[in-house]
Design an enzyme around this catalytic site. Structure first.
Site, PDB file in Angstrom:
ATOM      1  N   HIS A   8      40.423  33.647  31.853  1.00  0.00           N
ATOM      2  CA  HIS A   8      41.631  34.280  32.399  1.00  0.00           C
ATOM      3  C   HIS A   8      42.917  33.673  31.849  1.00  0.00           C
ATOM      4  O   HIS A   8      43.841  33.356  32.605  1.00  0.00           O
ATOM      5  CB  HIS A   8      41.600  34.253  33.930  1.00  0.00           C
ATOM      6  CG  HIS A   8      41.949  35.566  34.543  1.00  0.00           C
ATOM      7  ND1 HIS A   8      43.042  35.751  35.350  1.00  0.00           N
ATOM      8  CD2 HIS A   8      41.365  36.774  34.448  1.00  0.00           C
ATOM      9  CE1 HIS A   8      43.101  37.020  35.738  1.00  0.00           C
ATOM     10  NE2 HIS A   8      42.090  37.665  35.201  1.00  0.00           N
ATOM     11  N   TYR A  46      40.036  31.536  39.905  1.00  0.00           N
ATOM     12  CA  TYR A  46      39.986  32.934  39.509  1.00  0.00           C
ATOM     13  C   TYR A  46      38.532  33.434  39.581  1.00  0.00           C
ATOM     14  O   TYR A  46      37.606  32.724  39.159  1.00  0.00           O
ATOM     15  CB  TYR A  46      40.513  33.147  38.072  1.00  0.00           C
ATOM     16  CG  TYR A  46      40.074  34.500  37.588  1.00  0.00           C
ATOM     17  CD1 TYR A  46      40.716  35.643  38.042  1.00  0.00           C
ATOM     18  CD2 TYR A  46      38.937  34.650  36.794  1.00  0.00           C
ATOM     19  CE1 TYR A  46      40.260  36.901  37.687  1.00  0.00           C
ATOM     20  CE2 TYR A  46      38.477  35.894  36.433  1.00  0.00           C
ATOM     21  CZ  TYR A  46      39.144  37.021  36.892  1.00  0.00           C
ATOM     22  OH  TYR A  46      38.670  38.259  36.568  1.00  0.00           O
ATOM     23  N   GLU A  49      31.959  46.273  31.145  1.00  0.00           N
ATOM     24  CA  GLU A  49      32.087  45.572  32.429  1.00  0.00           C
ATOM     25  C   GLU A  49      31.796  46.545  33.566  1.00  0.00           C
ATOM     26  O   GLU A  49      32.294  47.667  33.569  1.00  0.00           O
ATOM     27  CB  GLU A  49      33.523  45.026  32.565  1.00  0.00           C
ATOM     28  CG  GLU A  49      33.758  44.244  33.838  1.00  0.00           C
ATOM     29  CD  GLU A  49      35.173  43.658  33.906  1.00  0.00           C
ATOM     30  OE1 GLU A  49      36.047  44.102  33.130  1.00  0.00           O
ATOM     31  OE2 GLU A  49      35.386  42.756  34.728  1.00  0.00           O
ATOM     32  N   ARG A  87      38.453  43.792  24.408  1.00  0.00           N
ATOM     33  CA  ARG A  87      38.367  44.098  25.845  1.00  0.00           C
ATOM     34  C   ARG A  87      39.406  45.115  26.300  1.00  0.00           C
ATOM     35  O   ARG A  87      39.631  45.282  27.500  1.00  0.00           O
ATOM     36  CB  ARG A  87      38.588  42.798  26.631  1.00  0.00           C
ATOM     37  CG  ARG A  87      37.498  41.807  26.490  1.00  0.00           C
ATOM     38  CD  ARG A  87      36.473  41.922  27.585  1.00  0.00           C
ATOM     39  NE  ARG A  87      37.026  41.728  28.912  1.00  0.00           N
ATOM     40  CZ  ARG A  87      36.723  42.461  29.962  1.00  0.00           C
ATOM     41  NH1 ARG A  87      35.907  43.473  29.868  1.00  0.00           N
ATOM     42  NH2 ARG A  87      37.257  42.184  31.149  1.00  0.00           N
ATOM     43  N   GLU A  96      42.096  42.565  27.666  1.00  0.00           N
ATOM     44  CA  GLU A  96      42.273  43.423  28.842  1.00  0.00           C
ATOM     45  C   GLU A  96      43.743  43.657  29.178  1.00  0.00           C
ATOM     46  O   GLU A  96      44.066  44.645  29.832  1.00  0.00           O
ATOM     47  CB  GLU A  96      41.510  42.879  30.055  1.00  0.00           C
ATOM     48  CG  GLU A  96      42.050  41.582  30.604  1.00  0.00           C
ATOM     49  CD  GLU A  96      41.282  41.075  31.817  1.00  0.00           C
ATOM     50  OE1 GLU A  96      40.052  41.181  31.828  1.00  0.00           O
ATOM     51  OE2 GLU A  96      41.935  40.578  32.752  1.00  0.00           O
ATOM     52  N   GLU A 104      35.768  34.766  27.724  1.00  0.00           N
ATOM     53  CA  GLU A 104      36.786  35.824  27.739  1.00  0.00           C
ATOM     54  C   GLU A 104      38.177  35.244  27.944  1.00  0.00           C
ATOM     55  O   GLU A 104      38.342  34.315  28.740  1.00  0.00           O
ATOM     56  CB  GLU A 104      36.444  36.780  28.887  1.00  0.00           C
ATOM     57  CG  GLU A 104      37.462  37.876  29.094  1.00  0.00           C
ATOM     58  CD  GLU A 104      37.128  38.716  30.310  1.00  0.00           C
ATOM     59  OE1 GLU A 104      35.954  38.740  30.749  1.00  0.00           O
ATOM     60  OE2 GLU A 104      38.053  39.359  30.834  1.00  0.00           O
ATOM     61  N   TRP A 122      47.774  33.167  35.844  1.00  0.00           N
ATOM     62  CA  TRP A 122      46.771  33.377  36.883  1.00  0.00           C
ATOM     63  C   TRP A 122      45.457  33.840  36.273  1.00  0.00           C
ATOM     64  O   TRP A 122      45.433  34.604  35.360  1.00  0.00           O
ATOM     65  CB  TRP A 122      47.245  34.430  37.895  1.00  0.00           C
ATOM     66  CG  TRP A 122      46.136  34.763  38.841  1.00  0.00           C
ATOM     67  CD1 TRP A 122      45.616  33.924  39.810  1.00  0.00           C
ATOM     68  CD2 TRP A 122      45.378  35.967  38.901  1.00  0.00           C
ATOM     69  NE1 TRP A 122      44.584  34.555  40.455  1.00  0.00           N
ATOM     70  CE2 TRP A 122      44.411  35.819  39.907  1.00  0.00           C
ATOM     71  CE3 TRP A 122      45.434  37.168  38.188  1.00  0.00           C
ATOM     72  CZ2 TRP A 122      43.492  36.813  40.236  1.00  0.00           C
ATOM     73  CZ3 TRP A 122      44.529  38.160  38.503  1.00  0.00           C
ATOM     74  CH2 TRP A 122      43.559  37.975  39.533  1.00  0.00           C
ATOM     75  N   ASP A 162      34.853  34.177  32.249  1.00  0.00           N
ATOM     76  CA  ASP A 162      36.252  34.587  32.055  1.00  0.00           C
ATOM     77  C   ASP A 162      37.165  33.389  32.283  1.00  0.00           C
ATOM     78  O   ASP A 162      37.206  32.824  33.379  1.00  0.00           O
ATOM     79  CB  ASP A 162      36.585  35.715  33.046  1.00  0.00           C
ATOM     80  CG  ASP A 162      37.898  36.408  32.718  1.00  0.00           C
ATOM     81  OD1 ASP A 162      38.682  35.863  31.920  1.00  0.00           O
ATOM     82  OD2 ASP A 162      38.140  37.497  33.277  1.00  0.00           O
ATOM     83  N   ARG A 218      28.441  37.961  34.431  1.00  0.00           N
ATOM     84  CA  ARG A 218      29.580  37.049  34.327  1.00  0.00           C
ATOM     85  C   ARG A 218      29.486  36.061  35.478  1.00  0.00           C
ATOM     86  O   ARG A 218      29.262  36.463  36.623  1.00  0.00           O
ATOM     87  CB  ARG A 218      30.880  37.865  34.426  1.00  0.00           C
ATOM     88  CG  ARG A 218      32.128  37.061  34.200  1.00  0.00           C
ATOM     89  CD  ARG A 218      33.387  37.867  34.453  1.00  0.00           C
ATOM     90  NE  ARG A 218      33.874  37.649  35.797  1.00  0.00           N
ATOM     91  CZ  ARG A 218      35.137  37.866  36.189  1.00  0.00           C
ATOM     92  NH1 ARG A 218      36.023  38.363  35.341  1.00  0.00           N
ATOM     93  NH2 ARG A 218      35.509  37.635  37.420  1.00  0.00           N
TER      94      ARG A 218
HETATM   95  O1  KDG Z   1      44.260  43.458  37.623  1.00  0.00           O
HETATM   96  C1  KDG Z   1      43.746  42.294  37.037  1.00  0.00           C
HETATM   97  C2  KDG Z   1      42.246  42.408  36.880  1.00  0.00           C
HETATM   98  O2  KDG Z   1      41.912  43.599  36.242  1.00  0.00           O
HETATM   99  C3  KDG Z   1      41.666  41.241  36.112  1.00  0.00           C
HETATM  100  O3  KDG Z   1      41.949  40.043  36.772  1.00  0.00           O
HETATM  101  C4  KDG Z   1      40.157  41.419  35.999  1.00  0.00           C
HETATM  102  O4  KDG Z   1      40.016  39.651  34.408  1.00  0.00           O
HETATM  103  C5  KDG Z   1      39.532  40.632  34.931  1.00  0.00           C
HETATM  104  C6  KDG Z   1      38.213  41.078  34.469  1.00  0.00           C
HETATM  105  O5  KDG Z   1      37.739  40.481  33.518  1.00  0.00           O
HETATM  106  O6  KDG Z   1      37.673  42.013  35.029  1.00  0.00           O
HETATM  107 MG    MG Z   2      39.113  39.286  32.509  1.00  0.00          MG
END
Ligand code: KDG
Ligand code: MG
Length: 402
Positions: A212, A159, A339, A283, A262, A236, A402, A210, A147
């Site tokens: 995010h 991020y 991951e 995820r 996630e 992602e 975020w 990612d 990643r």
């Molecule tokens: O607690 C938040 C994290 O688990 C997250 O920001 C991690 O986005 C993430 C990732 O893809 O591992």
């Molecule tokens: Mg993530």
């Protein structure tokens, strides 16, 4: 066999973890992870006050029944706190059952479907040269999938690019820190990042990215299209997934594969995404999604639609969750990738484990159960400390994802 007692172990070896330990009257115990980053004590109280009293005296082999008892029996369903608490119980019970039968947990889930599990590492840098250097370091460690995240010019904190040379941003002590975000600057920058990385590392390494949850569907569609020449393994969390229909729009415009989930805590968060084939990788994580029992069902449903797994494996999930993900992932047919963010040496010492990484792959090891224990004396030296994830604002001050 009966459940004799259950208790929580809270500790902070470089970051907070909440661990449930369930003991049986035959001396076998099981571990479950109940960590919800930045909201840890809510899950601890849910377990302590409302769940543990209901477990005592029950048959630990009745995993499905206990799962339903905690899910349906609460009347109030879903949500990250409830589902993390249920997951902790569920994983601990699977650990107990596999130990009692003296077999690695994956054997209770169908047995091994593969010898090793492809994992992806995290590379990041303050700028493009820094990110490329980090990618190369991970290639040297044998990773086949990486990643890539980079600082964006004109954005003060991105991020996935931690401060102070750390491998990853942990939740921070004190009140949440705030960072700034500009979608416009990011969208102009991201294709340049991946063009430069591909030029340096060639075509064979899998590259992931990612987003995010930061883009709208049409912005994500633009990004996916612009990244097509660099054939990512996935993009992602392109957009927040509460409105599952948003993914339809992304799909209509780009062939860049999409991964999400996630932050999901229920199969129902993913239902439309899967049955409409708007995503390629699910995820969801064992701990926030209700445990192995729930994730096995979600993965099997996904398999019907050729959606593969890419279970969340950030370091805020404890080694107990990593082991659970590896046991489930090695057993199911539609495993995609796992991951892998290594925990710090201290966290690994607190949670001795049998899973291992080698040459781009991981496997759960062959110890009975999950193959993870906890050194409670060491854990006791690192007490829980309140910590928060950051929040993000747009350049004009509007709060954003975020
Ligand atoms: O607690 C938040 C994290 O688990 C997250 O920001 C991690 O986005 C993430 C990732 O893809 O591992
Ligand atoms: Mg993530």
């Amino acid at each position: 066999m009966k459940i004799a007692s259950a208790r929580l172990i809270l500790c902070s070896p470089d970051r907070n973890f909440v661990t449930l330990r369930i003991e049986t009257d035959e001396g076998i115990y099981g571990l479950g992870d109940a960590t919800l980053n930045g909201r840890e004590l809510a899950v601890a109280a849910y377990l302590e006050e409302h769940v543990i009293p209901c477990l005592i005296g029950r048959d630990p082999f009745a995993i499905e029944d206990i799962w339903q008892y905690l899910y349906r029996g609460a009347y109030w369903r879903r949500g990250p706190v409830t589902m993390s608490a249920i997951a902790a119980v569920d994983v601990a019970l699977w650990d107990i059952k596999a130990k009692a039968l003296d077999t690695p947990l994956y054997n209770l889930l169908g047995g091994k479907s593969r010898q090793g599990m492809l994992v992806y590492a995290h590379a990041n840098g303050a700028d493009i040269p820094g990110a490329i250097e980090s990618v190369k370091r991970h290639i040297d460690q044998g990773y086949l999938a990486i990643r890539v995240q980079s600082g964006v010019p004109g954005v003060n904190a991105s991020y996935g690019v931690p401060k102070g040379g750390k491998a990853y941003e942990p939740a921070e002590r004190g009140l949440p820190s705030e960072s700034l975000w500009s979608t416009e600057r990011y969208l102009n920058f991201a294709p340049k990042l991946f063009e430069a990385v591909r030029m340096e590392v060639g075509e064979d390494i899998h590259l992931l990215h990612d987003l995010h949850h930061r883009l709208t569907p049409i912005e994500a569609a633009r990004l996916g299209k612009s990244l097509e020449p660099y054939h990512l393994f996935w993009m992602e969390d392109p957009t927040p997934a509460e409105n599952q229909d948003g993914f339809r729009l992304i799909r209509q415009h780009t062939t860049t594969p999409v991964a999400t989930g996630e932050v999901f805590n229920s199969f129902w968060d993913a239902h439309d995404l899967i049955r409409n084939q708007w995503i390629d990788y699910l995820r969801m994580t064992i701990v926030h999604g209700g445990g192995i029992t729930a994730l096995k069902k979600a993965a099997d449903f996904a398999a019907v639609y050729q959606v593969r797994t890419g279970f969340h494996g950030a370091t805020d999930l404890s080694p107990v969750t990593m082991a659970a993900a590896l046991h489930l992932g090695i057993a199911i047919h539609n495993f995609g990738i796992q991951e892998h963010m290594p925990h710090t040496p201290l966290a690994d010492q607190v949670f001795p484990h049998h899973y291992r990484y080698e040459g781009g792959y991981m496997d759960p090891g062959d110890a009975p159960g999950l193959g993870v224990s906890i050194d409670e004396d060491l854990a006791g030296q690192y007490p829980y400390q309140r910590a928060y994830l950051p929040v993000a604002r747009k350049l004009d001050g509007t709060l954003t994802d975020w």
